[in-house]
Design an enzyme around this catalytic site. Structure first.
Site, PDB file in Angstrom:
ATOM      1  N   ASP A   1       0.812  -1.207   0.000  1.00  0.00           N
ATOM      2  CA  ASP A   1       0.000   0.000   0.000  1.00  0.00           C
ATOM      3  C   ASP A   1       0.851   1.264   0.000  1.00  0.00           C
ATOM      4  O   ASP A   1       0.464   2.282  -0.582  1.00  0.00           O
ATOM      5  CB  ASP A   1      -0.926   0.005   1.222  1.00  0.00           C
ATOM      6  N   GLY A   2       2.012   1.227   0.657  1.00  0.00           N
ATOM      7  CA  GLY A   2       2.877   2.400   0.687  1.00  0.00           C
ATOM      8  C   GLY A   2       3.352   2.799  -0.698  1.00  0.00           C
ATOM      9  O   GLY A   2       3.361   3.979  -1.060  1.00  0.00           O
TER      10      GLY A   2
ATOM     11  N   ASN B   1      -4.111   8.706   2.827  1.00  0.00           N
ATOM     12  CA  ASN B   1      -4.508   7.978   4.033  1.00  0.00           C
ATOM     13  C   ASN B   1      -4.816   8.930   5.178  1.00  0.00           C
ATOM     14  O   ASN B   1      -5.951   9.046   5.604  1.00  0.00           O
ATOM     15  CB  ASN B   1      -3.403   7.006   4.459  1.00  0.00           C
ATOM     16  N   ASP B   2      -3.778   9.586   5.674  1.00  0.00           N
ATOM     17  CA  ASP B   2      -4.001  10.429   6.843  1.00  0.00           C
ATOM     18  C   ASP B   2      -2.877  11.430   7.040  1.00  0.00           C
ATOM     19  O   ASP B   2      -1.812  11.343   6.420  1.00  0.00           O
ATOM     20  CB  ASP B   2      -4.167   9.580   8.112  1.00  0.00           C
TER      21      ASP B   2
ATOM     22  N   ASP C   1      -1.473  12.941  22.941  1.00  0.00           N
ATOM     23  CA  ASP C   1      -0.292  12.428  22.251  1.00  0.00           C
ATOM     24  C   ASP C   1      -0.257  12.808  20.775  1.00  0.00           C
ATOM     25  O   ASP C   1       0.819  13.010  20.202  1.00  0.00           O
ATOM     26  CB  ASP C   1      -0.239  10.897  22.360  1.00  0.00           C
TER      27      ASP C   1
ATOM     28  N   ALA D   1      -4.916   9.323  22.699  1.00  0.00           N
ATOM     29  CA  ALA D   1      -4.648   9.471  24.132  1.00  0.00           C
ATOM     30  C   ALA D   1      -4.912  10.889  24.601  1.00  0.00           C
ATOM     31  O   ALA D   1      -4.027  11.562  25.143  1.00  0.00           O
ATOM     32  CB  ALA D   1      -3.201   9.061  24.439  1.00  0.00           C
TER      33      ALA D   1
END
Length: 298
Positions: free
Chosen positions: A64-65, A136-137, A166, A201
């Site tokens: 995928d990368g 993706n993000d 975090d 977090a």
């Protein structure tokens, strides 16, 4: 045909298949100069800008990368991108190396469908980042274990609170099954035009995921009490933001064309991969994921 290869995984067998097919079908194969050490003979090496301007389709050899890298490369001129899986757990790549010859024939004859993918267009006008694209993000995190990320959220120039924790993940539907899901965020349907923002977090401020529409522009301002914020786009380091810096992200629709040879088979494989992420399924639902010719063995 453009060829994008994984930087280290062995892909020689697939390269040989592509070159043999190209000779038979009189197809010209273009490879970027940066991949010169990975591909030898029978191809034309060109600069990145020439590669983008000339190719009619791209084959990505890796996981995928590698697929995401090919999609980012072609974001200003989307062409069909075929993924060949030389990785492990891939959601984007569809074709196994053993089926590559058949896939190439279907690609060049137009016997496929296109799955459109949007991406996040990311800018930091007051910081060190140039415009980048992520399918993706985008992750705003801390460099080490000390300190916390503290950023103020604005949507369409209206303030909506702050995050302190975090990290903060901004994900597309494609990327919602990755870090976003691991952090407790929702899985978005691939057919949705949406963006999800999920804190990691959280210590204070917004503590739950927020799903936004395709037209919404998200802006994060780094607070004065924040540790320096590292920015990763599709898992790749993109820079560091200091207090006072601002990062904006918006969804850019139809930024990539992913080749699908069988939408049903791809959907079935995606269900199997999602089940590995601990999505709850009943025994009879798990059985449905097994190919019919193998069910008699269960």
């Amino acid at each position: 045909m453009g060829l994008v290869v994984h930087p280290v995984r062995p892909v020689d067998s697939s390269v040989a298949t592509i070159l043999a097919f190209a000779r038979r079908q009189a197809v010209r194969v273009l490879v970027r100069e940066g991949d010169r050490q990975r591909v030898t003979g029978g191809v034309e090496f060109v600069a990145d800008h020439e590669f983008v301007a000339r190719v009619d389709a791209v084959v990505a050899l890796g996981g995928d990368g590698t697929m995401l890298g090919a999609m980012r490369l072609m974001v200003d001129r989307p062409v069909p991108v075929l993924g060949v899986n030389h990785g492990t757990l891939g959601f984007l790549v569809e074709v196994a190396p053993a089926r590559l010859a058949e896939a190439l024939l279907r690609l060049t004859s137009g016997d496929f469908t296109i799955e459109q993918h949007g991406c996040l267009e990311v800018t930091a006008g007051q910081g060190p980042l140039e415009t980048r694209f992520g399918f993706n993000d985008v992750v705003l995190g801390r460099a080490g274990r000390a300190g916390t990320v503290s950023v103020d959220l604005a949507v369409n120039d209206l303030g909506y609170g702050y995050y302190r924790g975090d990290a903060v993940v901004v994900a597309t539907p494609t990327g919602s099954t990755a870090y976003n899901y691991a952090a407790g965020g929702p899985v978005l349907s691939p057919s949705s035009d949406a963006v999800v923002v999920t804190p990691v977090a959280p210590m204070s401020g917004i503590s739950r995921s927020v799903v936004l529409g395709a037209q919404d522009q998200v802006r994060f301002s780094v607070a004065q009490d924040s540790t320096p914020v590292t920015v990763e786009i599709d898992g790749t380091a993109a820079g560091v933001l200091d207090p006072g810096d601002v990062l904006s992200a918006s969804l850019r629709g139809e930024a990539a064309q992913v080749v699908r040879l069988s939408t049903d088979e791809h959907a079935s494989r995606s269900r199997v991969k999602l089940s590995l992420l601990d999505l709850p399924l009943r025994p009879d639902q798990l059985l449905e994921l097994i190919p019919p010719d193998l069910r008699r063995l269960t």
